[in-house]
Design an enzyme around this catalytic site. Structure first.
Site, short mmCIF file in Angstrom:
data_model
loop_
_atom_site.label_atom_id
_atom_site.label_comp_id
_atom_site.label_asym_id
_atom_site.label_seq_id
_atom_site.Cartn_x
_atom_site.Cartn_y
_atom_site.Cartn_z
CB CYS A 333 -0.99 -0.03 1.15
SG CYS A 333 -2.38 1.13 0.94
CG HIS A 432 -3.70 -3.35 3.51
ND1 HIS A 432 -2.52 -3.03 4.15
CD2 HIS A 432 -4.19 -2.18 3.02
CE1 HIS A 432 -2.32 -1.73 4.05
NE2 HIS A 432 -3.31 -1.19 3.38
#
Length: 488
Positions: A333, A432
């Site tokens: 991310c 994630h």
């Protein structure tokens, strides 16, 4: 006041007293008895969040509690989420969607405005479930926060529900914590407390009994139970990084994670922390990155600011050296964005407007935009020299990254994601939870150099942990005091 099975609130004498774990365990106890139960936390402050089935964002603890109930998590389970983006300010997320950024003083005054949303979400859950297990936040005895409180007794009074208070005996001072917390409550709030739970006890319970008798005599409240210290639990943390090392003597791969100032979703690394062949090390401020096989740059709530922090620590130069010696680097991310050529935030979404030069390890550019991407994702991961494997997780990011090629290593929900660069030494992705898919975890560890890498079944570990907590609750808590109407 005695509780029916309809709703019960768990408050704590301190943060990390065990509220989240106790709620998860109680949820599982009720679910096992055929009660349709859901978790709830009116206000959560955490940089670890989860994406719900209805496309919103809540604290990861509530997502884990929903799992304990055997249901999908929704935004009503955590209607207010605060994600700190500075020492004095936070992004305010209401019913799963970003509302605005506020400083602490401004949000304190704003709480009465969000209370109707909190009650709306709670009422919606009540209409769909037989029981609601409610988690408090921090401590109800924070005198400076009692005005406009929506997270502890302010909510309990408004919703008219009973409360139990839990304290962590492993920290010491448990009797002072419980006695003092109760004493600082108003009379109506004290009347709402049905009893105490002591958590994380080690040793002979007989040595504790005189203290329990004293506490019950002084407060007029029963000690509902004393829960033992359960080693090796794997349940998502709200914010604090658990640095305990649970590896076996079979460690073969060293993984290093630099702890950024606004690190987010560090629960990504829990499967690695539990893996018997991985030595996971978190490296903090003013510490050099040790020799490792794999360095992972984590997610961040303030990517450009944390990129500057990474450079201040000299970690960028140490990452370059690590690559020269043949090591592997991964970014998740915000860490993925940092690996690119540059990050632009023209609207000042995550801080001061401007641009930052990336680490230049992937041919990508990122622009921070005012619409946050929130989605659950699944698909296929294909790393160099490997066959494709199943992967799943979730995305939470404001950045939009360009330069992703059609031979990108991930296909998520039919779209390409991520990149491989620097002679296959650098890998980045927005996903994630990527290590929770056993085959994907094994593939990444194999890419990083682990021989005969095997996936670690993190979901099974979570299931076993919740079952252990539920079993301990049934054995050590007087559930009849909590739910006299249940056949227990």
């Amino acid at each position: 006041m005695q509780s029916s099975s309809k709703a019960l609130m768990v408050q704590g004498t301190t943060s990390d007293a065990g509220k989240s774990v106790l709620v998860a365990g109680l949820c599982r106890v009720l679910a096992n008895k055929g009660i349709k139960v859901a978790p709830f936390k009116s206000q959560n402050m955490a940089l670890n969040s989860a994406v719900t089935i209805d496309g919103g964002e809540i604290g990861r603890a509530q997502a884990a509690q929903a799992y304990a109930c055997g249901i999908e998590a929704t935004t009503d389970m955590n209607p207010v989420l605060l994600k700190p983006n500075s020492d004095t300010g936070a992004q305010v997320i209401v019913q799963g969607k970003v509302l605005t950024d506020m400083d602490a003083k401004g949000y304190h005054s704003y709480k009465p405005t969000v209370m109707p949303y909190v009650m709306e979400s709670f009422s919606r859950l009540q209409s769909h479930y037989q029981s609601i297990m409610v988690e408090g936040a921090g401590s109800p005895a924070e005198i400076n926060l009692r005005e406009h409180d929506i997270a502890n007794m302010g909510f309990a009074e408004k919703a008219d529900i009973p409360v139990i208070i839990v304290a962590d005996i492993d920290r010491g001072g448990v009797f002072a914590h419980l006695y003092g917390t109760l004493a600082l409550l108003s009379q109506s709030e004290q009347d709402r407390v049905v009893g105490f739970v002591i958590n994380r006890f080690r040793g002979d319970i007989a040595l504790l009994e005189s203290g329990l008798d004293w506490l019950e005599e002084k407060t007029g409240k029963p000690v509902i139970g004393v829960l033992p210290y359960l080693h090796g639990l794997m349940l998502e943390a709200e914010d604090a990084i658990d640095v305990s090392q649970l590896n076996s003597d079979e460690v073969q791969l060293k993984v290093v994670v630099p702890v950024l100032r606004r690190i987010s979703n560090h629960t990504d690394f829990d499967p690695l922390r539990m893996h018997p062949n991985v030595d996971l090390v978190f490296v903090g401020k003013n510490q050099p990155l040790p020799a490792a096989d794999l360095i992972i740059i984590p997610g961040s709530k303030s990517v450009r600011s944390d990129l500057a922090y990474l450079r201040e620590q000299g970690w960028d130069k140490q990452i370059e050296r690590h690559l020269r010696f043949g090591g592997k680097v991964m970014g998740i991310c915000g860490g993925y964005q940092m690996l690119g050529e540059g990050i632009a935030d023209p609207l000042g979404i995550e801080g001061e407007a401007g641009q930052s030069k990336g680490l230049g390890l992937l041919p990508l550019h990122t622009e921070i935009k005012d619409v946050k991407q929130l989605k659950q994702a699944k698909g296929t991961l294909t790393l160099p020299g490997q066959h494709g494997v199943e992967v799943f997780g979730y995305e939470i990011h404001a950045g939009e990254t360009t330069g992703v090629s059609q031979d990108a290593p991930l296909t998520l929900n039919g779209l390409k994601d991520g990149a491989i660069g620097c002679d296959d030494q650098v890998f980045g992705t927005y996903l994630h939870g990527i290590f929770e898919a056993p085959q994907a975890c094994a593939a990444i560890l194999s890419w990083a150099g682990l021989q005969q890498a095997k996936g670690y079944d993190f979901a099974q570990m979570r299931e076993e942990s919740i079952s252990r907590v539920a079993d301990a609750i049934e054995q050590h808590l007087d559930l009849k005091t909590l739910w006299p109407d249940l056949d227990i």
